[in-house]
Design a protein around this motif. Structure first.
Motif, PDB file in Angstrom:
ATOM      1  N   GLU A  24     -12.863 -14.761 -34.856  1.00 57.45           N
ATOM      2  CA  GLU A  24     -14.154 -14.447 -34.235  1.00 57.45           C
ATOM      3  C   GLU A  24     -15.097 -15.649 -34.295  1.00 57.45           C
ATOM      4  OE1 GLU A  24     -18.077 -11.867 -35.431  1.00 57.45           O
ATOM      5  OE2 GLU A  24     -16.131 -10.957 -35.846  1.00 57.45           O
ATOM      6  N   LEU A  25     -15.214 -16.242 -35.464  1.00 57.30           N
ATOM      7  CA  LEU A  25     -16.123 -17.374 -35.621  1.00 57.30           C
ATOM      8  C   LEU A  25     -15.650 -18.592 -34.824  1.00 57.30           C
ATOM      9  CD1 LEU A  25     -16.949 -17.076 -39.417  1.00 57.30           C
ATOM     10  CD2 LEU A  25     -18.489 -16.655 -37.491  1.00 57.30           C
ATOM     11  N   LEU A  26     -14.352 -18.836 -34.841  1.00 57.20           N
ATOM     12  CA  LEU A  26     -13.822 -19.980 -34.100  1.00 57.20           C
ATOM     13  C   LEU A  26     -14.058 -19.807 -32.601  1.00 57.20           C
ATOM     14  CD1 LEU A  26     -12.359 -22.671 -34.523  1.00 57.20           C
ATOM     15  CD2 LEU A  26     -10.222 -21.456 -34.096  1.00 57.20           C
ATOM     16  N   SER A  27     -13.920 -18.581 -32.106  1.00 60.35           N
ATOM     17  CA  SER A  27     -14.144 -18.359 -30.672  1.00 60.35           C
ATOM     18  C   SER A  27     -15.609 -18.548 -30.302  1.00 60.35           C
ATOM     19  CB  SER A  27     -13.647 -16.985 -30.242  1.00 60.35           C
ATOM     20  OG  SER A  27     -14.460 -15.972 -30.771  1.00 60.35           O
ATOM     21  N   GLU A  28     -16.539 -18.289 -31.228  1.00 60.81           N
ATOM     22  CA  GLU A  28     -17.956 -18.556 -30.997  1.00 60.81           C
ATOM     23  C   GLU A  28     -18.235 -20.057 -30.990  1.00 60.81           C
ATOM     24  OE1 GLU A  28     -20.430 -16.661 -33.911  1.00 60.81           O
ATOM     25  OE2 GLU A  28     -19.644 -14.667 -33.446  1.00 60.81           O
ATOM     26  N   ILE A  29     -17.625 -20.753 -31.924  1.00 59.13           N
ATOM     27  CA  ILE A  29     -17.887 -22.179 -32.109  1.00 59.13           C
ATOM     28  C   ILE A  29     -17.221 -23.014 -31.023  1.00 59.13           C
ATOM     29  CG2 ILE A  29     -17.428 -24.136 -33.660  1.00 59.13           C
ATOM     30  CD1 ILE A  29     -17.626 -21.952 -35.957  1.00 59.13           C
ATOM     31  N   SER A  30     -15.977 -22.688 -30.739  1.00 55.27           N
ATOM     32  CA  SER A  30     -15.215 -23.482 -29.781  1.00 55.27           C
ATOM     33  C   SER A  30     -14.184 -22.595 -29.093  1.00 55.27           C
ATOM     34  CB  SER A  30     -14.534 -24.644 -30.515  1.00 55.27           C
ATOM     35  OG  SER A  30     -14.122 -25.613 -29.620  1.00 55.27           O
ATOM     36  N   LEU A 129     -16.615 -23.327 -40.579  1.00 54.21           N
ATOM     37  CA  LEU A 129     -15.771 -23.500 -39.397  1.00 54.21           C
ATOM     38  C   LEU A 129     -16.380 -24.480 -38.408  1.00 54.21           C
ATOM     39  CD1 LEU A 129     -14.128 -20.046 -38.689  1.00 54.21           C
ATOM     40  CD2 LEU A 129     -13.235 -22.024 -39.881  1.00 54.21           C
ATOM     41  N   THR A 130     -17.692 -24.545 -38.333  1.00 59.50           N
ATOM     42  CA  THR A 130     -18.343 -25.560 -37.499  1.00 59.50           C
ATOM     43  C   THR A 130     -17.991 -26.949 -38.021  1.00 59.50           C
ATOM     44  OG1 THR A 130     -20.154 -24.066 -36.950  1.00 59.50           O
ATOM     45  CG2 THR A 130     -20.577 -26.421 -36.673  1.00 59.50           C
TER      46      THR A 130
END
Length: 150
Positions: A24-30, A129-130
């Motif tokens: 989820e976080l990775l899809s938000e970031i990149s 993750l950023t």
């Protein structure tokens, strides 16, 4: 590596909630990063070694590896993967709950490229993750996927 170039991550994580949060976080970031997930070291080796129709297995730019998993744990995976010519060059970032000095030492001894303890909050995880995306995809110079196979 420019942020607009393809980037593939293999996440080796047995905990569904941790894997879902990572995704989820990775899809938000990149959102353009391709993420593959397996649940243990043996599944990772199988995916990396797959030879369907004469093709080689998955060649990610980065493997993100948990340590504590069933079947084959992260240390066992590192020991196997880093002895194989076809996998040795793929960077492996350990992302785990363990802050044990023994685990840190073992991971680096077995050629982990980095070791990070999983953060405790959503915001800390987002920041981590950023940082991972920026560092591994932007700051570092990595070989091309084609160069990862001898």
């Amino acid at each position: 590596m420019a942020a607009n170039r393809p980037f593939v991550i293999l996440l080796v994580e047995d905990e569904f909630a941790d894997a879902a949060l990572f995704e989820e976080l990775l899809s938000e970031i990149s959102p353009d990063i391709t993420l593959h997930r397996v649940e243990n070291g043996q599944q990772a080796l199988d995916l990396l070694s797959q030879r369907a129709g004469g093709s080689r297995g998955l060649r990610p730019h980065l493997i993100v590896l948990d340590l504590n998993m069933p079947v084959m744990n992260g240390i066992e995976f590192l020991r196997e993967a880093k002895t194989r010519d076809d996998l040795r060059s793929i960077p492996v970032l350990v992302l785990t709950t363990s802050d044990s000095p023994d685990d840190v030492q073992r991971a680096y001894h077995d050629h982990a490229s980095g070791y990070v303890v999983k953060p405790g909050t959503y915001d800390e995880y987002h920041q981590l993750l950023t940082t991972i995306e920026s560092y591994w995809r932007g700051t570092l110079r990595l070989p091309t996927v084609e160069q990862l196979t001898p």
